[in-house]
Design an enzyme around this catalytic site. Structure first.
Site, short mmCIF file in Angstrom:
data_model
loop_
_atom_site.label_atom_id
_atom_site.label_comp_id
_atom_site.label_asym_id
_atom_site.label_seq_id
_atom_site.Cartn_x
_atom_site.Cartn_y
_atom_site.Cartn_z
NE ARG A 112 -3.72 -0.15 2.35
CZ ARG A 112 -4.22 -0.80 3.40
NH1 ARG A 112 -3.79 -0.72 4.60
NH2 ARG A 112 -5.11 -2.00 3.09
CE1 TYR A 113 0.13 3.95 3.99
CE2 TYR A 113 0.48 1.93 4.73
CZ TYR A 113 -0.27 3.10 4.85
OH TYR A 113 -1.37 3.25 5.41
NE ARG A 116 4.80 1.85 6.13
CZ ARG A 116 4.39 3.16 5.65
NH1 ARG A 116 5.34 3.63 4.77
NH2 ARG A 116 3.61 4.01 6.24
CB CYS A 125 -4.87 -15.87 16.14
SG CYS A 125 -4.87 -14.67 14.81
CB CYS A 129 -9.36 -10.26 18.95
SG CYS A 129 -7.67 -10.46 19.68
CB CYS A 132 -10.31 -10.02 14.55
SG CYS A 132 -8.90 -10.02 13.10
NE ARG A 134 -5.08 -8.34 7.67
CZ ARG A 134 -4.13 -7.92 7.86
NH1 ARG A 134 -3.68 -8.44 9.00
NH2 ARG A 134 -3.41 -6.83 7.58
CG ASP A 294 -9.88 -1.25 11.03
OD1 ASP A 294 -9.71 -0.06 10.72
OD2 ASP A 294 -8.98 -1.74 11.51
CG ASP A 331 -6.08 1.12 7.73
OD1 ASP A 331 -6.07 1.45 6.64
OD2 ASP A 331 -5.13 0.47 8.10
CE LYS A 338 -2.13 0.71 10.01
NZ LYS A 338 -2.09 0.06 8.71
C1 LIG Z 1 -0.90 -0.72 8.67
C2 LIG Z 1 -0.12 -1.16 7.12
C3 LIG Z 1 1.15 -0.94 7.06
C4 LIG Z 1 2.11 -0.11 8.22
O1 LIG Z 1 1.76 0.99 8.31
P1 LIG Z 1 2.67 1.98 9.32
O2 LIG Z 1 1.85 3.29 9.34
O3 LIG Z 1 3.97 1.93 8.70
O4 LIG Z 1 2.71 1.04 10.72
C5 LIG Z 1 1.79 -1.36 6.06
N1 LIG Z 1 1.05 -1.81 5.05
C6 LIG Z 1 -0.12 -1.98 5.23
C7 LIG Z 1 -1.01 -2.78 3.98
C8 LIG Z 1 -1.00 -1.78 6.36
O5 LIG Z 1 -2.31 -1.93 6.36
S1 SF4 Z 2 -6.68 -8.95 16.31
FE1 SF4 Z 2 -7.28 -10.52 14.78
S2 SF4 Z 2 -5.23 -11.19 13.83
FE2 SF4 Z 2 -4.68 -10.00 15.76
S3 SF4 Z 2 -4.50 -11.76 17.08
FE3 SF4 Z 2 -6.68 -10.96 17.44
S4 SF4 Z 2 -7.79 -12.60 15.99
FE4 SF4 Z 2 -5.74 -12.69 15.75
#
Ligand SMILES: *Cc1c(COP(=O)(O)O)cnc(C)c1O
Ligand code: SF4
Length: 378
Positions: A112-113, A116, A125, A129, A132, A134, A294, A331, A338
């Protein structure tokens, strides 16, 4: 290159993740187990089962011990015990709330960036949670990134010199055995332009005994920066065992940062957040992000408003060392990334200067560019 080889049959690794075939002793993964452990009244079985058919359940003994079953508002129970409200879906909620899919050029990798990428190594996991983001993608049986997919992700990173940081996530990537973590670390460390490895995990909190000397050794690298981002939401989660796990990582030179999700009924009051941020610093973890909730399906009962989050951040600033302050971030749905959404402390005064709010919210006048104005006057 084969990264994820199967464990040697003759020497099974005790820490290998196989949630279904080899459940870890004491780990609670079914509605009946939660009730037998005394975490909830038996009359909640049908509710737990209905939610359990849709979303994974998992609680470790370490976190189960922190639950006070006599407290109907217990902040640990609220994070891990299923709740019928999870089955209510708001139309704005989405299976992929932060738009990872839109930015995924190869399986398991999100870019996305520019500098990184994020690689989702596993979909399991130690704990699940209830909020979560995801939640539609994680759970037992979802497996890990296969060897070919991991090789393709590595090739993607290797071919792009602008990638300076690789973020390992999931699921929880520290559920992998130390051997697999070491293999992953070595493969990424071999890429010259990758200078930073960052692991996102809840394991130091959820199963601190698994963050042992072998895991700390597997994570550490002499010539790269290794960061572990620990997910923690309530000060009670920073048990002596969790702090010891963090110390094992810090002593190996791992940089520890935190991620907290702002959660209604868990940490949406200033005293709890203040205690959490202090506990993190005391455990040598630099508070990094406070995430606005989220739009994950069935999580409306956990979300606060952004205005509430901003008021909490404003109050924290008046109470805490600057070191202990996280950045409050949203996000943006759709994969737009973010952004900080904390309280605005500065606005134009309409006369070329600024009004700056102090910690108690009183606005003070400030003029910048004074030197420049003088230059012009001469
Ligand atoms: C959250 C996230 C990151 C990390 O973002 P930082 O602001 O550097 O902590 C990098 N890639 C993706 C796809 C993300 O969702
Ligand atoms: S937030 Fe989601 S990915 Fe992270 S530990 Fe909890 S269940 Fe697992």
């Amino acid at each position: 290159m084969t990264i994820f080889t199967e464990p040697d049959q003759a020497e099974p690794e005790p820490s290998e993740v196989r949630p279904e075939t080899h459940p870890r002793p004491g780990r609670l993964t079914t509605p009946a187990a939660l009730i037998e452990a005394g975490l909830a009244a038996p009359d909640r079985l049908a509710e737990f089962e209905a939610v359990g058919e849709r979303y994974a359940i998992g609680l470790t003994p370490t976190l189960a011990r922190l639950v006070d079953p006599a407290d109907p508002a217990d902040p640990i129970a609220r994070q891990f015990l299923p709740d019928a409200r999870e089955l209510r879906r708001d139309p704005a909620e989405a299976d992929d709330p932060i738009g990872d899919d839109a930015r995924s050029p190869v399986e398991g990798l999100v870019h996305r960036y520019p500098d990184r990428v994020l690689i989702k190594l596993v979909a399991v996991c130690a704990v699940y949670c209830r909020f979560c983001f995801r939640r539609e993608r994680v759970g037992p049986g979802s497996g890990s990134l296969g060897p070919e997919a991991f090789a393709a992700a590595l090739a993607y990173v290797r071919a792009r010199p602008e990638i300076w940081e690789v973020i390992l996530t999931g699921g929880d990537p520290l559920t992998l055995s130390p051997r697999r973590i070491a293999e992953t670390t070595r493969a990424l460390a071999a890429i010259d332009h990758v200078k930073t490895l960052r692991w996102h995990t809840r394991l130091p909190i959820a199963a601190p005994e698994r963050v042992d000397a072998a895991m700390a050794r597997a994570l550490a690298l002499p010539d790269k920066t290794v960061v572990v981002a620990v997910h923690a939401n309530h000060p009670r989660e920073l048990t002596p065992e969790a702090r010891a796990a963090c110390r094992r990582l810090a002593d190996r030179g791992v940089l520890l940062v935190s991620q907290t999700v702002l959660l209604r009924g868990v940490n949406d009051d200033v005293a709890t957040l203040e205690a959490l941020m202090r506990a993190l610093i005391e455990a040598r973890i630099k508070p990094y992000y406070l995430h606005h909730g989220d739009l994950a399906p069935g999580t409306a009962h956990f979300r606060t408003s952004i205005a509430e989050g901003q008021a909490l951040m404003q109050a924290l600033r008046g109470r805490l060392s600057g070191l202990a302050l996280p950045t409050y971030v949203l996000d943006i749905p759709g994969g737009h990334g973010k952004v900080p959404v904390g309280p605005q402390s500065v606005r134009p005064d309409g006369e070329g200067g600024w009004l700056v709010s102090d910690a108690s919210g009183v606005e003070r006048r400030y003029r910048d560019r004074l030197g420049r104005d003088q230059d012009r006057a001469c």
